[in-house]
Design a protein around this motif. Structure first.
Motif, PDB file in Angstrom:
ATOM      1  N   ALA A  76     -16.710  68.686 110.625  1.00 30.19           N
ATOM      2  CA  ALA A  76     -15.737  69.016 109.577  1.00 30.19           C
ATOM      3  C   ALA A  76     -14.483  68.162 109.759  1.00 30.19           C
ATOM      4  N   PRO A  77     -13.909  67.639 108.677  1.00 30.51           N
ATOM      5  CA  PRO A  77     -12.810  66.674 108.794  1.00 30.51           C
ATOM      6  C   PRO A  77     -11.446  67.312 109.079  1.00 30.51           C
ATOM      7  N   LEU A  78     -11.380  68.062 110.157  1.00 37.16           N
ATOM      8  CA  LEU A  78     -10.107  68.566 110.677  1.00 37.16           C
ATOM      9  C   LEU A  78      -9.851  67.801 111.965  1.00 37.16           C
ATOM     10  N   ASN A  79      -9.137  66.695 111.842  1.00 34.58           N
ATOM     11  CA  ASN A  79      -9.019  65.744 112.946  1.00 34.58           C
ATOM     12  C   ASN A  79      -7.639  65.713 113.594  1.00 34.58           C
ATOM     13  N   THR A  80      -6.637  66.252 112.900  1.00 30.73           N
ATOM     14  CA  THR A  80      -5.270  66.102 113.381  1.00 30.73           C
ATOM     15  C   THR A  80      -4.642  67.473 113.597  1.00 30.73           C
ATOM     16  N   LYS A  81      -4.572  67.890 114.842  1.00 28.69           N
ATOM     17  CA  LYS A  81      -3.977  69.178 115.173  1.00 28.69           C
ATOM     18  C   LYS A  81      -2.457  69.051 115.217  1.00 28.69           C
ATOM     19  N   VAL A  82      -1.774  70.055 114.709  1.00 25.66           N
ATOM     20  CA  VAL A  82      -0.311  70.035 114.704  1.00 25.66           C
ATOM     21  C   VAL A  82       0.205  70.061 116.139  1.00 25.66           C
ATOM     22  N   ASN A  83       1.068  69.102 116.469  1.00 29.77           N
ATOM     23  CA  ASN A  83       1.649  69.062 117.816  1.00 29.77           C
ATOM     24  C   ASN A  83       3.175  69.024 117.791  1.00 29.77           C
ATOM     25  N   GLN A  84       3.747  68.911 116.609  1.00 28.36           N
ATOM     26  CA  GLN A  84       5.205  68.912 116.466  1.00 28.36           C
ATOM     27  C   GLN A  84       5.543  69.568 115.133  1.00 28.36           C
ATOM     28  N   ASP A  85       6.397  70.585 115.181  1.00 29.34           N
ATOM     29  CA  ASP A  85       6.666  71.414 114.009  1.00 29.34           C
ATOM     30  C   ASP A  85       8.176  71.516 113.819  1.00 29.34           C
ATOM     31  N   GLU A  86       8.689  70.902 112.746  1.00 30.09           N
ATOM     32  CA  GLU A  86      10.143  70.840 112.551  1.00 30.09           C
ATOM     33  C   GLU A  86      10.516  71.409 111.186  1.00 30.09           C
ATOM     34  N   LEU A  87      11.650  72.111 111.144  1.00 33.03           N
ATOM     35  CA  LEU A  87      12.194  72.615 109.887  1.00 33.03           C
ATOM     36  C   LEU A  87      13.662  72.228 109.799  1.00 33.03           C
ATOM     37  N   TYR A  88      14.050  71.650 108.658  1.00 29.96           N
ATOM     38  CA  TYR A  88      15.427  71.187 108.464  1.00 29.96           C
ATOM     39  C   TYR A  88      16.040  71.886 107.258  1.00 29.96           C
ATOM     40  N   TRP A  89      17.325  72.186 107.377  1.00 28.08           N
ATOM     41  CA  TRP A  89      18.121  72.566 106.220  1.00 28.08           C
ATOM     42  C   TRP A  89      18.897  71.326 105.801  1.00 28.08           C
ATOM     43  N   LEU A  90      18.615  70.831 104.597  1.00 22.47           N
ATOM     44  CA  LEU A  90      19.295  69.639 104.100  1.00 22.47           C
ATOM     45  C   LEU A  90      20.558  70.070 103.360  1.00 22.47           C
ATOM     46  N   ASP A 222       0.697  54.717 103.454  1.00 19.44           N
ATOM     47  CA  ASP A 222       0.284  54.018 104.674  1.00 19.44           C
ATOM     48  C   ASP A 222       1.544  53.568 105.398  1.00 19.44           C
ATOM     49  N   VAL A 223       1.669  53.931 106.672  1.00 16.84           N
ATOM     50  CA  VAL A 223       2.876  53.593 107.427  1.00 16.84           C
ATOM     51  C   VAL A 223       2.527  52.621 108.553  1.00 16.84           C
ATOM     52  N   PRO A 224       3.501  51.826 109.019  1.00 12.51           N
ATOM     53  CA  PRO A 224       3.249  50.950 110.163  1.00 12.51           C
ATOM     54  C   PRO A 224       2.787  51.759 111.368  1.00 12.51           C
ATOM     55  N   GLU A 225       1.893  51.193 112.136  1.00 16.84           N
ATOM     56  CA  GLU A 225       1.307  51.911 113.274  1.00 16.84           C
ATOM     57  C   GLU A 225       2.374  52.427 114.228  1.00 16.84           C
ATOM     58  N   ALA A 226       3.446  51.667 114.414  1.00 18.76           N
ATOM     59  CA  ALA A 226       4.501  52.077 115.350  1.00 18.76           C
ATOM     60  C   ALA A 226       5.223  53.343 114.872  1.00 18.76           C
ATOM     61  N   GLN A 227       5.168  53.620 113.562  1.00 20.54           N
ATOM     62  CA  GLN A 227       5.844  54.796 113.006  1.00 20.54           C
ATOM     63  C   GLN A 227       4.926  56.009 112.896  1.00 20.54           C
ATOM     64  N   SER A 228       3.644  55.810 113.108  1.00 19.24           N
ATOM     65  CA  SER A 228       2.683  56.891 112.928  1.00 19.24           C
ATOM     66  C   SER A 228       2.802  57.906 114.066  1.00 19.24           C
ATOM     67  N   LYS A 229       2.921  59.176 113.709  1.00 26.07           N
ATOM     68  CA  LYS A 229       3.034  60.264 114.685  1.00 26.07           C
ATOM     69  C   LYS A 229       2.062  61.376 114.313  1.00 26.07           C
ATOM     70  N   PRO A 230       0.761  61.122 114.456  1.00 27.05           N
ATOM     71  CA  PRO A 230      -0.230  62.114 114.017  1.00 27.05           C
ATOM     72  C   PRO A 230       0.052  63.494 114.624  1.00 27.05           C
ATOM     73  N   GLY A 231       0.028  64.500 113.756  1.00 28.42           N
ATOM     74  CA  GLY A 231       0.273  65.869 114.220  1.00 28.42           C
ATOM     75  C   GLY A 231       1.674  66.370 113.940  1.00 28.42           C
ATOM     76  N   THR A 232       2.556  65.504 113.435  1.00 27.96           N
ATOM     77  CA  THR A 232       3.940  65.903 113.153  1.00 27.96           C
ATOM     78  C   THR A 232       4.026  66.572 111.791  1.00 27.96           C
TER      79      THR A 232
END
Length: 549
Positions: A76-90, A222-232
């Motif tokens: 099943a295509p669930l490949n990216t587990k959440v590892n960073q969880d952020e909430l912002y008030w703008l 699509d983002v540059p590889e250096a900016q990719s943060k899978p799970g964020t």
């Protein structure tokens, strides 16, 4: 009377989303386990399963684990587990405050969840359904319900193919088929047109709060590889909507150097000048969001309405001849901002009730026990605990409503002895233009913000030319004679695809419908203040073709 081909099944399911596919899989699982012969057909209006599926999506996998306990081994295509969880008030277009983990309602914590493409999950579920023996017909719209002499639903009629704009038959015309069923399951998604018909016909929403909606707009980058943060996972509240509307933004990092970014705008907003699309374009310029999109390339765009009324707005889900499941009924858990696991569970509970009914010597027409089965499941308990989430936000606003929900969810698990309801339909909240000022929407820069037509192009939307318009006006005079002077005709702004235009010339002012642009979000059917626009299915396979959304 049109001469139609007839095909008969035990069960016909309308919609190839998580609810419909889960129902199909569960019925066939039970049939195989008990060595019963059951025929199941699923029709999907998109060109393929997943073509019309759009969601954030951060997914709770517990329903999938019930349906397929070995889903990981099955691929099943669930490949990216959440590892960073952020909430912002703008606070503004440049200022933001990150909220500490303890300040976030527990329901919004994403520990153990996965960032996915819901379209890809549905494609995988379809593979499992077909392997179990389900017949899947993509590219066929369920245009009409079929009723027997007693008024019971006896199946659906698929859309005619090859009609001209004026309704005449073109060369190659093919009438739709009658797909008869002992039970019909409606899993069309939010604001399904057949579900809407049934709710009205059988008064399924009697004594219920009206359904409430948000419009979700999403892009894939699509983002540059250096900016990719899978799970964020990033969620935001506040700017750009502020006091103009409820809702909030999101940005998720997928695998393969991809990011999804989006904005949900509650459709109970008052200002007719507000444009959800343009609010989203503003949103991407906030430094918190723009930092993740620097040097990136936008590859897809889409939008879809979300049924978010929850417990108070949940209609009776059974009707003579079938059941309504998933977002067609409104099973999304607004406190979690998640509807995939709840849609799947509703489909699974429906499947179990239908399977049992098919084994009876004299099957009953109205499976009323399904309503109690839903309420007694963990799905019902989730929705009951989240019953106040939306009406409190509507009454108190994002900040104070959020504070109430934090207290209610974190300390009382949704058990505070109060029940709030919002009895005003979203369309009735719109106020006359003279009471409001138009927001300042800057010209798109082509880097982070874009015009509507270039966005629609990225949705791969296509409709067969010279076919009847699928956006029906009950009264063609209302847009210009009523909505324009009173609300400055809001359709030209609430639609995120540029479908509606007010075109002025020296001689006349006309309301132009560019139905080719329609991405099937259903916002017009929901937000039009006169309830004058009815969305119906276009010719099969028409609409967007979303990749990886």
């Amino acid at each position: 009377m049109t001469d139609r081909d007839v095909m008969e099944f035990d069960v016909v399911i309308v919609g190839g989303g998580p609810a419909g596919l889960s129902a199909a899989c569960r019925i066939m699982q039970k049939a195989k386990a008990e060595e019963k012969e059951i025929s199941v057909c699923l029709v999907e209006k998109g060109s393929e399963i997943g073509a019309h599926i759009l969601s954030g999506a951060v997914v709770d996998q517990k329903a999938l684990a019930e349906l397929f306990p070995d889903w990981q081994a099955m691929g099943a295509p669930l490949n990216t587990k959440v590892n960073q969880d952020e909430l912002y008030w703008l606070h503004s277009d440049s200022a933001a405050k990150q909220l500490s983990h303890w300040m976030i309602p527990k329901t919004l914590h994403n520990d153990g969840n996965y960032i996915i493409s819901l379209g890809n999950l549905c494609r995988w579920l379809a593979e499992q359904a077909e392997a179990l023996g389900v017949e899947i017909f993509p590219g066929f719209s369920a245009a009409h319900l079929a009723y027997d002499e007693s008024g019971k639903v006896e199946g659906i009629i698929t859309g005619d193919m090859g009609l001209a704009e004026d309704g005449s038959e073109k060369d190659g015309f093919m009438p739709g088929m009658l797909l008869k069923a002992k039970y019909t399951l409606l899993a069309e998604g939010c604001r399904g047109h057949l579900g809407k018909e049934l709710i009205a016909r059988f008064a399924l929403d009697e004594d219920k709060a009206p359904q409430h909606y948000g419009l979700g707009i999403k892009e894939l980058w699509d983002v540059p590889e250096a900016q990719s943060k899978p799970g964020t996972v990033i969620h935001t509240a506040g700017w750009p909507l502020g006091n103009e509307a409820g809702g909030g933004g999101f940005l998720y990092h997928l695998e393969n150097n991809q990011v999804v970014v989006g904005l949900i705008v509650d459709l109970n907003y008052k200002n007719p000048y507000l444009s959800p699309y343009d609010e989203f374009q503003k949103y991407k310029h906030h430094p918190i969001i723009a930092a993740h999109l620097k040097g990136a390339k936008r590859v897809s765009y889409g939008a879809r309405a979300i049924a978010k009324g929850g417990w108070a707005s949940l209609p009776k889900m059974s009707f003579p001849g079938g059941l309504m499941i998933g977002c067609d009924a409104g099973t999304l858990n607004p406190a979690k901002i998640k509807g995939t696991h709840t849609a799947m569970k509703s489909g699974m509970v429906a499947a179990e009730n239908v399977f049992d009914a098919l084994q009876a010597e004299t099957p009953v027409a109205d499976l009323v026990q399904f309503n109690d089965a839903v309420r007694n499941s963990w799905l019902g308990k989730e929705l009951q605990q989240a019953r106040n989430f939306v009406p409190v936000m509507h009454k108190m606003g994002t900040f104070w409503g959020g504070a109430y929900n934090w207290l209610d969810q974190n300390f009382f698990a949704g058990g505070l002895p109060f029940t709030f309801n919002d009895m005003t339909p979203d369309y009735a909240c719109l106020e006359p233009a003279e009471k409001h000022v138009a927001p300042d929407y800057k010209k798109p820069d082509g880097l982070l913000s874009f015009d509507k037509l270039s966005s629609v192009f990225l949705s791969n939307t296509n409709h067969e030319e010279n076919q009847p318009c699928h956006l029906k006006l009950k009264d063609p005079t209302i847009p210009i004679q009523s909505n324009l002077p009173k609300y400055n005709e809001p359709a030209q702004r609430y639609c995120p695809a540029g479908v509606y235009e007010v075109v002025e010339s020296a001689n006349e002012t006309i309301f132009q419908i560019n139905s080719q642009n329609c991405i099937h979000c259903k916002t017009c059917d929901i937000k039009d203040p006169a309830q004058n626009i009815t969305w119906v299915t276009p010719e099969g396979a028409g609409g967007p073709n979303y990749p990886n959304m």
